[in-house]
Design an enzyme around this catalytic site. Structure first.
Site, PDB file in Angstrom:
ATOM      1  N   TYR A   1      69.928 -18.057  25.867  1.00 53.94           N
ATOM      2  CA  TYR A   1      70.089 -19.405  26.473  1.00 53.94           C
ATOM      3  C   TYR A   1      68.626 -19.877  27.284  1.00 53.94           C
ATOM      4  CZ  TYR A   1      71.114 -22.929  30.124  1.00 53.94           C
ATOM      5  OH  TYR A   1      71.119 -23.848  30.967  1.00 53.94           O
TER       6      TYR A   1
ATOM      7  N   LYS B   1      65.770 -23.085  26.574  1.00 49.27           N
ATOM      8  CA  LYS B   1      65.316 -24.063  27.553  1.00 49.27           C
ATOM      9  C   LYS B   1      63.973 -24.200  27.754  1.00 49.27           C
ATOM     10  CE  LYS B   1      69.451 -25.845  28.490  1.00 49.27           C
ATOM     11  NZ  LYS B   1      69.281 -27.356  27.912  1.00 49.27           N
TER      12      LYS B   1
ATOM     13  N   SER C   1      66.511 -26.078  32.987  1.00 51.46           N
ATOM     14  CA  SER C   1      67.343 -25.480  34.074  1.00 51.46           C
ATOM     15  C   SER C   1      66.142 -24.529  34.716  1.00 51.46           C
ATOM     16  CB  SER C   1      68.156 -24.201  33.399  1.00 51.46           C
ATOM     17  OG  SER C   1      68.438 -23.313  33.987  1.00 51.46           O
TER      18      SER C   1
HETATM   19  N1  UFG Z   1      79.257 -15.096  40.489  1.00 53.44           N
HETATM   20  C1  UFG Z   1      80.399 -14.202  41.177  1.00 53.44           C
HETATM   21  N2  UFG Z   1      81.469 -14.142  40.453  1.00 53.44           N
HETATM   22  C2  UFG Z   1      81.833 -14.706  39.443  1.00 53.44           C
HETATM   23  C3  UFG Z   1      80.805 -15.685  38.850  1.00 53.44           C
HETATM   24  C4  UFG Z   1      79.717 -15.780  39.477  1.00 53.44           C
HETATM   25  O1  UFG Z   1      79.951 -13.311  42.175  1.00 53.44           O
HETATM   26  O2  UFG Z   1      82.847 -14.589  38.767  1.00 53.44           O
HETATM   27  C5  UFG Z   1      77.928 -14.975  41.132  1.00 53.44           C
HETATM   28  C6  UFG Z   1      76.908 -14.509  40.296  1.00 53.44           C
HETATM   29  O3  UFG Z   1      76.669 -13.163  40.265  1.00 53.44           O
HETATM   30  C7  UFG Z   1      75.688 -15.130  41.041  1.00 53.44           C
HETATM   31  C8  UFG Z   1      76.331 -16.650  41.489  1.00 53.44           C
HETATM   32  O4  UFG Z   1      77.653 -16.220  41.650  1.00 53.44           O
HETATM   33  O5  UFG Z   1      75.179 -14.539  41.923  1.00 53.44           O
HETATM   34  C9  UFG Z   1      76.344 -17.797  40.505  1.00 53.44           C
HETATM   35  O6  UFG Z   1      76.676 -17.518  39.092  1.00 53.44           O
HETATM   36  P1  UFG Z   1      76.847 -18.530  38.093  1.00 53.44           P
HETATM   37  O7  UFG Z   1      77.012 -17.789  36.840  1.00 53.44           O
HETATM   38  O8  UFG Z   1      77.780 -19.715  38.736  1.00 53.44           O
HETATM   39  O9  UFG Z   1      75.332 -19.225  38.067  1.00 53.44           O
HETATM   40  P2  UFG Z   1      73.872 -18.678  37.571  1.00 53.44           P
HETATM   41  O10 UFG Z   1      73.397 -18.947  38.644  1.00 53.44           O
HETATM   42  O11 UFG Z   1      74.168 -17.332  37.075  1.00 53.44           O
HETATM   43  O12 UFG Z   1      73.653 -19.629  36.364  1.00 53.44           O
HETATM   44  C10 UFG Z   1      73.389 -20.695  36.450  1.00 53.44           C
HETATM   45  C11 UFG Z   1      73.843 -21.539  35.340  1.00 53.44           C
HETATM   46  C12 UFG Z   1      72.960 -21.315  34.149  1.00 53.44           C
HETATM   47  C13 UFG Z   1      71.632 -21.414  34.481  1.00 53.44           C
HETATM   48  C14 UFG Z   1      71.205 -20.492  35.795  1.00 53.44           C
HETATM   49  C15 UFG Z   1      69.888 -20.700  36.117  1.00 53.44           C
HETATM   50  O13 UFG Z   1      75.157 -21.376  35.011  1.00 53.44           O
HETATM   51  O14 UFG Z   1      73.170 -22.149  32.978  1.00 53.44           O
HETATM   52  O15 UFG Z   1      72.196 -21.182  36.782  1.00 53.44           O
HETATM   53  O16 UFG Z   1      69.671 -19.508  36.943  1.00 53.44           O
HETATM   54  F1  UFG Z   1      70.732 -20.940  33.479  1.00 53.44           F
END
Ligand code: UFG
Length: 335
Positions: A150, A154, A125
């Site tokens: 998590y 990784k 990741s």
């Molecule tokens: N977000 C919102 N509202 C929500 C959910 C997410 O605004 O209800 C935003 C988050 O703050 C972030 C973006 O959308 O800015 C993406 O969030 P995600 O949770 O979809 O993804 P992340 O980038 O946080 O996480 C993903 C994977 C993880 C991995 C990570 C690596 O889910 O498994 O990328 O950066 F580790």
């Protein structure tokens, strides 16, 4: 026909990869304990491909059962997806996360040695980079201490695999995914979040479907154009195809080193607000949303330099954000 073991093959990225493998005429053996997947995904895979992968309901922590899979099948290569993946939950359950993601990996690596499997693809990741100092992020960017347990699993996983590769005739590709989204064009397989989704796209699709009242956009005070955080959203089918490219490279001994690392992303960052707008445009509907405080542990911006994968694997992301979001909505409508 080459026989490929796919751990976590009924999960989100795993199931899409199994479909691509079967379509490329690989024989597939799935190991999946259904801890975050459903058995009916197997029927859907059959429906899409007209082929039947073998499936073992085996937990990788159970070394004895895992050995039986290798006794019964001469495995040529492994794609290892099976792992717990919820960032927030990993903070609450560190022991379970380390046990599942590390012991599972170790048991699998023992089998590669015992049964002489030399080709191994690991599902990593971009979380290993944390908030990178330079964007886009190349594979040479320094790894930062991960924000979550998590993420640590990784990073540790990558190190353990590299140590094994350094002393043995074992070839591995570590694939660092950016943000996988979307569903198969057939709308027969896709992401199945457990409970309230943590990730953006399932939350958006559930809000559009009326299952959630409104989306919270976490933070509109980031130093970005519209104040919302930036990620690199990559279509899950494009991502799945990269696994076949990597695996084929290893099986054909085309790799230039016994450990190769590739970023898998589009190379383009999109803000949360842009994603919501694109979803509305692509599907011609409205999503209720509000701005909420930043989510703990989130970084401002992450997007890939994916040029190495293009050069070496002859792979690149092809699908537009809007197209991805259409497939995500088509899948949601079937649920
Ligand atoms: N977000 C919102 N509202 C929500 C959910 C997410 O605004 O209800 C935003 C988050 O703050 C972030 C973006 O959308 O800015 C993406 O969030 P995600 O949770 O979809 O993804 P992340 O980038 O946080 O996480 C993903 C994977 C993880 C991995 C990570 C690596 O889910 O498994 O990328 O950066 F580790």
């Amino acid at each position: 026909m080459r026989k490929i073991l796919v751990t976590g093959g009924l999960g989100y990225i795993g199931s899409h990869t199994v479909v691509e493998l079967l379509e490329q005429n690989f024989e597939v053996v799935i190991v999946d304990d259904l801890s975050n997947s459903k058995q009916w995904i197997l029927d859907r895979i059959k429906k899409i491909t007209n082929k039947e992968p073998k499936w073992y309901n085996v937990d990788l922590k159970n070394s004895e059962n895992l050995n039986l899979v290798f006794e019964e099948n001469k495995i040529d290569g492994i794609i290892h997806f099976a792992a717990y993946k919820a960032v927030g939950e990993s903070q609450q359950k560190p022991v379970e996360y380390y046990e599942n993601n590390i012991i599972g990996l170790l048991n699998l690596l023992k089998c590669t040695q015992k049964y002489d499997v030399k080709s191994f693809i690991f599902s990593s990741s971009c979380t290993v980079y944390g908030q990178a100092d330079e964007l886009p992020i190349t594979e040479n960017a320094p790894l930062k201490k991960p924000e979550s347990v998590y993420g640590k699993t990784k990073q540790f996983g990558e190190e353990i695999i590299s140590d094994v590769a350094s002393i043995s005739n074992f070839n591995t590709i570590l694939l660092r995914y950016f943000n996988p989204i979307g569903a198969h064009p057939s709308a027969l397989i896709g992401e199945l979040p457990l409970g309230i989704p943590n990730n953006l796209i399932p939350f958006v699709t559930q809000t559009a479907a009326g299952i959630r009242k409104e989306l919270s956009i976490f933070g509109n005070d980031y130093p970005t154009l519209d104040g919302t955080a930036i990620r690199d959203y990559i279509y899950v089918v494009d991502l799945a195809k990269a696994h076949i490219k990597g695996l084929t490279r290893l099986l054909n001994n085309e790799n230039s080193s016994n450990i190769e690392i590739y970023n898998l992303g589009t190379g383009k960052g999109s803000s949360v607000k842009e994603v919501v707008d694109a979803f509305e445009n692509a599907n011609n509907l409205k999503v209720n949303y509000k701005y909420a405080p930043r989510r703990e542990g989130d970084i401002t911006s992450a997007y890939a330099d994916a040029s190495l994968a293009k050069e070496q694997l002859n792979w690149e992301a092809k699908t537009s954000l809007e197209e991805c979001l259409r497939t995500a909505w088509n899948w949601q409508k079937t649920l």
